[in-house]
Design a protein around this motif. Structure first.
Motif, PDB file in Angstrom:
ATOM      1  N   TYR A  67      63.905  20.228  91.545  1.00 21.98           N
ATOM      2  CA  TYR A  67      62.592  20.114  90.903  1.00 21.98           C
ATOM      3  C   TYR A  67      62.701  20.466  89.421  1.00 21.98           C
ATOM      4  CZ  TYR A  67      62.832  25.090  92.162  1.00 21.98           C
ATOM      5  OH  TYR A  67      63.239  26.389  92.341  1.00 21.98           O
ATOM      6  N   GLN A  68      61.809  19.869  88.659  1.00 21.55           N
ATOM      7  CA  GLN A  68      61.713  20.188  87.241  1.00 21.55           C
ATOM      8  C   GLN A  68      61.302  21.646  87.101  1.00 21.55           C
ATOM      9  OE1 GLN A  68      61.907  17.726  84.158  1.00 21.55           O
ATOM     10  NE2 GLN A  68      63.463  17.619  85.739  1.00 21.55           N
ATOM     11  N   TYR A  69      62.096  22.408  86.357  1.00 18.11           N
ATOM     12  CA  TYR A  69      61.924  23.851  86.341  1.00 18.11           C
ATOM     13  C   TYR A  69      62.168  24.406  84.949  1.00 18.11           C
ATOM     14  CZ  TYR A  69      62.702  28.730  87.724  1.00 18.11           C
ATOM     15  OH  TYR A  69      62.616  30.090  87.866  1.00 18.11           O
ATOM     16  N   ALA A 107      67.194  18.459  81.145  1.00 15.14           N
ATOM     17  CA  ALA A 107      67.467  17.641  82.335  1.00 15.14           C
ATOM     18  C   ALA A 107      66.131  17.228  82.933  1.00 15.14           C
ATOM     19  CB  ALA A 107      68.293  18.436  83.334  1.00 15.14           C
ATOM     20  N   PHE A 108      65.684  16.022  82.581  1.00 16.93           N
ATOM     21  CA  PHE A 108      64.413  15.490  83.084  1.00 16.93           C
ATOM     22  C   PHE A 108      64.612  14.915  84.490  1.00 16.93           C
ATOM     23  CE2 PHE A 108      61.305  14.516  79.329  1.00 16.93           C
ATOM     24  CZ  PHE A 108      61.323  15.845  78.957  1.00 16.93           C
ATOM     25  N   SER A 109      63.564  14.265  84.994  1.00 19.15           N
ATOM     26  CA  SER A 109      63.532  13.845  86.392  1.00 19.15           C
ATOM     27  C   SER A 109      64.570  12.789  86.746  1.00 19.15           C
ATOM     28  CB  SER A 109      62.136  13.330  86.751  1.00 19.15           C
ATOM     29  OG  SER A 109      61.270  14.433  86.837  1.00 19.15           O
ATOM     30  N   PHE A 174      62.491   6.494  77.954  1.00 17.10           N
ATOM     31  CA  PHE A 174      63.282   5.761  78.944  1.00 17.10           C
ATOM     32  C   PHE A 174      63.739   6.777  79.984  1.00 17.10           C
ATOM     33  CE2 PHE A 174      67.704   3.880  79.730  1.00 17.10           C
ATOM     34  CZ  PHE A 174      67.245   2.925  80.630  1.00 17.10           C
ATOM     35  N   ARG A 175      63.002   6.851  81.128  1.00 22.62           N
ATOM     36  CA  ARG A 175      63.284   8.013  81.981  1.00 22.62           C
ATOM     37  C   ARG A 175      63.024   7.809  83.478  1.00 22.62           C
ATOM     38  NH1 ARG A 175      58.891   9.469  78.738  1.00 22.62           N
ATOM     39  NH2 ARG A 175      56.917   9.836  79.824  1.00 22.62           N
ATOM     40  N   ASP A 176      63.480   8.823  84.208  1.00 19.40           N
ATOM     41  CA  ASP A 176      63.202   9.033  85.624  1.00 19.40           C
ATOM     42  C   ASP A 176      63.885   7.999  86.530  1.00 19.40           C
ATOM     43  OD1 ASP A 176      61.608  10.964  84.467  1.00 19.40           O
ATOM     44  OD2 ASP A 176      59.743   9.847  84.731  1.00 19.40           O
ATOM     45  N   TYR A 295      51.040  13.921  91.818  1.00 19.00           N
ATOM     46  CA  TYR A 295      51.700  13.233  90.704  1.00 19.00           C
ATOM     47  C   TYR A 295      53.208  13.270  90.910  1.00 19.00           C
ATOM     48  CZ  TYR A 295      52.174  11.413  85.978  1.00 19.00           C
ATOM     49  OH  TYR A 295      52.444  10.611  84.909  1.00 19.00           O
ATOM     50  N   ALA A 296      53.905  12.315  90.278  1.00 20.39           N
ATOM     51  CA  ALA A 296      55.377  12.302  90.246  1.00 20.39           C
ATOM     52  C   ALA A 296      55.983  12.241  91.649  1.00 20.39           C
ATOM     53  CB  ALA A 296      55.908  13.526  89.490  1.00 20.39           C
ATOM     54  N   PHE A 297      55.359  11.442  92.506  1.00 19.16           N
ATOM     55  CA  PHE A 297      55.847  11.280  93.887  1.00 19.16           C
ATOM     56  C   PHE A 297      57.288  10.769  93.902  1.00 19.16           C
ATOM     57  CE2 PHE A 297      56.799   8.292  97.276  1.00 19.16           C
ATOM     58  CZ  PHE A 297      56.500   9.015  98.412  1.00 19.16           C
ATOM     59  N   ALA A 312      55.040  15.003  96.391  1.00 15.77           N
ATOM     60  CA  ALA A 312      54.577  14.865  95.005  1.00 15.77           C
ATOM     61  C   ALA A 312      54.410  16.264  94.405  1.00 15.77           C
ATOM     62  CB  ALA A 312      53.264  14.103  94.947  1.00 15.77           C
ATOM     63  N   TRP A 313      54.331  16.292  93.109  1.00 20.03           N
ATOM     64  CA  TRP A 313      53.983  17.533  92.399  1.00 20.03           C
ATOM     65  C   TRP A 313      52.488  17.748  92.613  1.00 20.03           C
ATOM     66  CZ3 TRP A 313      52.906  17.455  86.498  1.00 20.03           C
ATOM     67  CH2 TRP A 313      52.702  18.754  86.023  1.00 20.03           C
ATOM     68  N   MET A 314      52.088  18.899  93.150  1.00 17.96           N
ATOM     69  CA  MET A 314      50.670  19.105  93.449  1.00 17.96           C
ATOM     70  C   MET A 314      49.971  19.711  92.240  1.00 17.96           C
ATOM     71  SD  MET A 314      48.811  20.460  96.818  1.00 17.96           S
ATOM     72  CE  MET A 314      47.165  19.779  97.076  1.00 17.96           C
TER      73      MET A 314
HETATM   74  C1  FRU Z   1      56.491  13.538  84.877  1.00 23.19           C
HETATM   75  C2  FRU Z   1      57.480  13.775  83.743  1.00 23.19           C
HETATM   76  C3  FRU Z   1      58.670  12.861  83.835  1.00 23.19           C
HETATM   77  C4  FRU Z   1      59.723  13.631  83.094  1.00 23.19           C
HETATM   78  C5  FRU Z   1      59.412  15.041  83.500  1.00 23.19           C
HETATM   79  C6  FRU Z   1      59.742  16.061  82.454  1.00 23.19           C
HETATM   80  O1  FRU Z   1      55.704  14.657  85.156  1.00 23.19           O
HETATM   81  O2  FRU Z   1      56.821  13.630  82.491  1.00 23.19           O
HETATM   82  O3  FRU Z   1      58.426  11.575  83.300  1.00 23.19           O
HETATM   83  O4  FRU Z   1      61.021  13.250  83.467  1.00 23.19           O
HETATM   84  O5  FRU Z   1      58.040  15.071  83.801  1.00 23.19           O
HETATM   85  O6  FRU Z   1      59.539  17.346  82.937  1.00 23.19           O
END
Ligand code: FRU
Length: 516
Positions: A67-69, A107-109, A174-176, A295-297, A312-314
């Motif tokens: 998880y994004q942390y 380190a993004f998603s 350009f991501r995820d 969000y971000a499922f 998803a992120w709640m």
């Molecule tokens: C979605 C997002 C992603 C990105 C990440 C960064 O919530 O914006 O697009 O990779 O969060 O934390």
């Protein structure tokens, strides 16, 4: 606990600014009845900020949740991959940070794959690697690019690939990347977002290192959204139609969702290994969840039973930083199981909470309560159950009632309302008097999503209450609504209500856990 109460009293006299952690305050509202607000069923980190689920994969008996942390605080920043594992998707073991920010590149998603054949060459003989594919966010250079890290010890330690980045278009948005093995064409496929342009790009690779562009999709679906993030692409069987499958392309849109804010939309169609074709009109908008906090499922790779399970992120990115919890900030949704169902409008996703939730609650001492009422006049009727954690299965026959449903987390004049509005045909969550709502102007409102009364004349609701959140699955999960709430401690009432006319029938089965 005494310490928490004293802290709560002190905190209450301070102004609550965005991002200010005022967790103890609900204890004061409840008259010094300290209660732990940390969810029981929803994943939270031990401390600090989290956002998107990353790298969801089942491997060797474990469900991994990266998880994004932010290792340094309870606001977004220094994005790194945190890590936990579970065998049942409900109890989690926290593991050390997996992929830290390095050299100013966050380190993004992204996703994780099991490179079974060691196509990448990053494994060792007899030890194929797990590989994480993530976005490197280089803030100084204004560039986002795609990178690899690998693990040879069941995800316990991770090494960045020396040849990073593996895909760099010199773009700032350009991501995820979502990467998976596409068996028919015998290669890896990546779907990744050109976020600001609202386009999903498709690439292929034999080894996860060299990527060739295949095609693009979008913008389609909801117009006027600020960006597309976190794409996912997967194939699902059509329920009850042997041999029929479709591909689902999911993405998160940063605004203009069903409640006005960020949300996840999906497209149903076909993917031939090169190109995704949406089988609905370009303007058809399908939402994964009609609520505010979803969000971000992302869905699990390699799920051993072949189920499609996702998390998803709640949170709503617009107010996530102001939510009053401490020492953690934000949680994941329940893991949900998805089905692809044929309806009069076309193929649609239906959802239910992960299997095993009921036995998880029973193992933790949940009490069962049955409530049944025929011909209920307008007003409220306590079910006799209380719970700050509960799974509720309810069926209603509307008759003349204009609105009806459940009040949960009720106490001190507050409650969270899970209702059905017969006049407009929608289920709704009303959290305008659910407890703490003052930390952000977007929070304390009612929101809803369309749901027709079933062919049997009933509206069924499965509701999962977990101290700080409510998730609603209407009519076999054809419509879902997710919302955070911050009730006062000790607010555990569960009642049935009818407004504007009689309610024909209410049958409610509750499995609930109350505070000691
Ligand atoms: C979605 C997002 C992603 C990105 C990440 C960064 O919530 O914006 O697009 O990779 O969060 O934390």
């Amino acid at each position: 606990m005494v310490g928490v109460c004293i802290a709560a009293i002190l905190l209450r006299s301070l102004p609550v600014a965005a991002g200010f952690a005022a967790d103890g305050e609900r204890s004061v509202v409840a008259g010094l009845a300290c209660s732990e607000a940390r969810p029981m069923l929803h994943f939270t980190p031990p401390k600090n900020w989290i956002n998107d689920p990353n790298g969801l994969i089942w491997f060797d008996g474990e469900y991994h949740l990266f998880y994004q942390y932010n290792p340094e605080g309870d606001q977004w920043g220094h994005m790194s991959w945190g890590h936990a594992v579970s065998r049942d998707l409900l109890s989690w073991e926290h593991l050390p940070l997996a992929i830290p920010e390095a050299g100013g590149v966050m380190a993004f998603s992204g996703t994780a794959v099991f490179d079974r054949t060691n196509s990448s060459g990053l494994g060792k003989p007899g030890r194929p690697p797990l590989i994480a594919i993530f976005t490197g966010h280089d803030g100084a250079a204004h560039v986002q690019h795609q990178n690899l890290a690998f693990s040879l010890d069941r995800g316990r330690t991770w090494t960045r690939y020396a040849g990073n980045p593996v895909l760099d278009l010199g773009e700032s948005d350009f991501r995820d990347p979502k990467v998976f093995w596409h068996a028919p064409s015998g290669r890896w496929i990546m779907v990744v977002s050109l976020a600001a342009q609202k386009r999903a790009l498709f690439f292929a690779s034999p080894d996860l290192k060299a990527w060739t562009k295949l095609s693009e999709f979008g913008p389609e679906g909801r117009g006027g959204v600020p960006n597309w993030e976190c794409p996912d692409l997967f194939e699902m069987p059509v329920e009850g139609e042997p041999g029929e499958t479709r591909w689902l392309l999911v993405n998160s849109v940063g605004g203009n969702g069903p409640t006005g804010g960020p949300a996840c939309q999906y497209f149903v169609g076909r993917f031939d290994g090169e190109r995704f074709e949406n089988e609905n009109g370009a303007d058809t908008v399908l939402w994964l969840d009609g609520g505010k906090d979803f969000y971000a499922f992302q869905s699990y790779q390699d799920e051993p039973s072949g189920k499609r399970i996702g998390i998803a992120w709640m949170a709503d990115p617009w107010y996530a930083g102001a939510t009053p919890t401490s020492p953690w900030r934000c949680s994941m949704t329940l893991p949900r199981e998805f089905r692809l169902v044929r309806t009069a409008e076309g193929l649609r996703l239906a959802q239910r909470p992960v299997e095993g939730l009921e036995s998880f609650l029973r193992d933790r001492g949940a009490q069962e309560t049955q409530f049944e009422r025929r011909g209920m006049h307008p007003g409220d009727s306590p079910t006799g159950a209380t719970g700050e954690v509960a799974m509720i299965r309810a069926a209603f026959e509307p008759h003349g009632a204009e609105r009806f449903g459940l009040r949960v987390l009720e106490g001190g004049g507050d409650s969270t309302v899970v209702g059905y509005d017969a006049a407009i045909g929608e289920i709704y969550l009303d959290r305008s008097r659910s407890g703490r709502v003052d930390f952000h102007p977007d929070f304390g409102a009612r929101f809803g999503a369309p749901l027709a009364v079933g062919a049997d004349g009933r509206v069924t609701l499965t509701v999962v209450v977990d101290r700080g959140s409510v998730e609603v699955f209407g009519n076999d999960g054809m419509t879902t609504l997710s919302g955070l709430v911050f009730p006062g401690g000790g607010h555990t009432g569960i009642s049935v209500f009818a407004e504007g006319g009689d309610l024909g029938l209410a049958t409610v089965r509750i499995l609930s856990i109350s505070p000691e």
